[in-house]
Design a protein around this motif. Sequence first.
Motif, PDB file in Angstrom:
ATOM      1  N   ALA A 222       0.828  -1.205   0.000  1.00 45.54           N
ATOM      2  CA  ALA A 222       0.000   0.000   0.000  1.00 45.54           C
ATOM      3  C   ALA A 222       0.863   1.256   0.000  1.00 45.54           C
ATOM      4  O   ALA A 222       0.599   2.214  -0.722  1.00 45.54           O
ATOM      5  N   LYS A 223       1.937   1.235   0.826  1.00 44.52           N
ATOM      6  CA  LYS A 223       2.830   2.387   0.869  1.00 44.52           C
ATOM      7  C   LYS A 223       3.556   2.570  -0.455  1.00 44.52           C
ATOM      8  O   LYS A 223       3.774   3.694  -0.911  1.00 44.52           O
ATOM      9  N   ARG A 224       3.956   1.434  -1.099  1.00 50.18           N
ATOM     10  CA  ARG A 224       4.640   1.515  -2.388  1.00 50.18           C
ATOM     11  C   ARG A 224       3.723   2.144  -3.434  1.00 50.18           C
ATOM     12  O   ARG A 224       4.126   3.022  -4.189  1.00 50.18           O
ATOM     13  N   ARG A 225       2.467   1.685  -3.475  1.00 53.36           N
ATOM     14  CA  ARG A 225       1.509   2.214  -4.446  1.00 53.36           C
ATOM     15  C   ARG A 225       1.203   3.674  -4.158  1.00 53.36           C
ATOM     16  O   ARG A 225       1.061   4.483  -5.072  1.00 53.36           O
ATOM     17  N   MET A 226       1.072   4.004  -2.857  1.00 52.97           N
ATOM     18  CA  MET A 226       0.801   5.394  -2.486  1.00 52.97           C
ATOM     19  C   MET A 226       1.942   6.292  -2.928  1.00 52.97           C
ATOM     20  O   MET A 226       1.735   7.391  -3.466  1.00 52.97           O
TER      21      MET A 226
ATOM     22  N   TYR B   2     -10.639   7.232 -13.445  1.00 56.81           N
ATOM     23  CA  TYR B   2     -10.570   7.693 -12.061  1.00 56.81           C
ATOM     24  C   TYR B   2      -9.201   7.405 -11.449  1.00 56.81           C
ATOM     25  O   TYR B   2      -8.464   6.536 -11.911  1.00 56.81           O
ATOM     26  N   ASP B   3      -8.887   8.163 -10.400  1.00 58.82           N
ATOM     27  CA  ASP B   3      -7.744   7.882  -9.547  1.00 58.82           C
ATOM     28  C   ASP B   3      -8.225   6.892  -8.492  1.00 58.82           C
ATOM     29  O   ASP B   3      -9.144   7.210  -7.726  1.00 58.82           O
ATOM     30  N   PRO B   4      -7.662   5.682  -8.427  1.00 55.86           N
ATOM     31  CA  PRO B   4      -8.172   4.656  -7.501  1.00 55.86           C
ATOM     32  C   PRO B   4      -8.272   5.109  -6.051  1.00 55.86           C
ATOM     33  O   PRO B   4      -9.181   4.698  -5.329  1.00 55.86           O
TER      34      PRO B   4
ATOM     35  N   ASP C 112      -6.949   3.890   0.493  1.00 51.91           N
ATOM     36  CA  ASP C 112      -8.066   3.027   0.130  1.00 51.91           C
ATOM     37  C   ASP C 112      -8.215   3.104  -1.387  1.00 51.91           C
ATOM     38  O   ASP C 112      -8.767   4.068  -1.916  1.00 51.91           O
ATOM     39  N   PHE C 113      -7.727   2.065  -2.067  1.00 53.80           N
ATOM     40  CA  PHE C 113      -7.732   2.092  -3.532  1.00 53.80           C
ATOM     41  C   PHE C 113      -9.065   1.637  -4.133  1.00 53.80           C
ATOM     42  O   PHE C 113      -9.160   1.454  -5.339  1.00 53.80           O
ATOM     43  N   SER C 114     -10.071   1.481  -3.278  1.00 50.77           N
ATOM     44  CA  SER C 114     -11.404   1.153  -3.781  1.00 50.77           C
ATOM     45  C   SER C 114     -12.281   2.388  -3.914  1.00 50.77           C
ATOM     46  O   SER C 114     -13.359   2.334  -4.516  1.00 50.77           O
TER      47      SER C 114
ATOM     48  N   ALA D 197     -13.190   4.088  -7.704  1.00 50.79           N
ATOM     49  CA  ALA D 197     -14.181   3.385  -8.523  1.00 50.79           C
ATOM     50  C   ALA D 197     -15.602   3.688  -8.072  1.00 50.79           C
ATOM     51  O   ALA D 197     -16.533   3.730  -8.894  1.00 50.79           O
ATOM     52  N   GLN D 198     -15.781   3.912  -6.767  1.00 46.08           N
ATOM     53  CA  GLN D 198     -17.126   4.171  -6.254  1.00 46.08           C
ATOM     54  C   GLN D 198     -17.641   5.547  -6.673  1.00 46.08           C
ATOM     55  O   GLN D 198     -18.853   5.768  -6.742  1.00 46.08           O
ATOM     56  N   PHE D 199     -16.715   6.472  -6.956  1.00 45.88           N
ATOM     57  CA  PHE D 199     -17.103   7.824  -7.373  1.00 45.88           C
ATOM     58  C   PHE D 199     -17.012   8.010  -8.891  1.00 45.88           C
ATOM     59  O   PHE D 199     -17.256   9.108  -9.387  1.00 45.88           O
ATOM     60  N   ALA D 200     -16.662   6.964  -9.611  1.00 42.42           N
ATOM     61  CA  ALA D 200     -16.418   7.092 -11.051  1.00 42.42           C
ATOM     62  C   ALA D 200     -17.709   7.145 -11.861  1.00 42.42           C
ATOM     63  O   ALA D 200     -18.647   6.380 -11.619  1.00 42.42           O
ATOM     64  N   GLN D 201     -17.739   8.054 -12.831  1.00 43.51           N
ATOM     65  CA  GLN D 201     -18.813   8.065 -13.816  1.00 43.51           C
ATOM     66  C   GLN D 201     -18.569   6.955 -14.836  1.00 43.51           C
ATOM     67  O   GLN D 201     -17.442   6.515 -15.027  1.00 43.51           O
ATOM     68  N   LYS D 202     -19.625   6.531 -15.491  1.00 44.31           N
ATOM     69  CA  LYS D 202     -19.528   5.472 -16.500  1.00 44.31           C
ATOM     70  C   LYS D 202     -19.921   6.023 -17.870  1.00 44.31           C
ATOM     71  O   LYS D 202     -20.992   6.619 -18.010  1.00 44.31           O
TER      72      LYS D 202
END
Length: 223
Positions: free
Chosen positions: A10-14, A154-156, A207-209, A212-217
Amino acid sequence: DKQFLNKTEAKRRMKKTGKILTALLALFALNVSAHPHAFISMKTKLLVQDNHLTGFSTKWLLDEPSSATILYDLKISEKDPKAKQKLIDEIMGNVVSEHYFSYLYDKQGNKIKYSAKPLNYGLKAIGSHVMYYFDFMLSKPQLLKDNRFVLETYDPSYYVAMAYDNKKAVDFSAISAGCQGEMLDPNVDDKTREYAASLDKSQREADFSLGAQFAQKVILQCK
């Protein structure tokens, strides 16, 4: 152990995401406390050739705080075309490494891959804003007939909010008569919004989820 590895990952991805967004957005005002911390206004045009979806032409307009440092760098590099191109190439390389922050799925839910070589890319100043523009192409054109595509950008981590201002920001003019396109806004409940608002920019357990929850389609349905 597994928990340690998860935290390390998580720290690496952040750290990686932070580096990309620093280059991309020139990062943000220090007094901001809640997610998101910066905003990108998007416009996207679907690219179609011979009844196949071939890619997307997009424009990203950064908010003023995020644009400030990049505008300064642009001004410095105006008299040095090589330096300016190096800046643009570095930023685009970071965007490509994150798959253009875009996720495309076909009717079966298969994720469609992109080419690693963007076309027609660059950046320019528009008043106090910076705009990035580029075409990102599919690695293989996709037949439109009897297919359905869903695009999300989106930005995850939802550190940056990436959104279309309205439905006209998505251009479906290139699609054939047998296709219909629409842009749908997300249905985000109050609990999720409150959770996002509670996260500050120094948070290390990303929180990389959220993104996606705020993403438009962007949905393309073809007969």
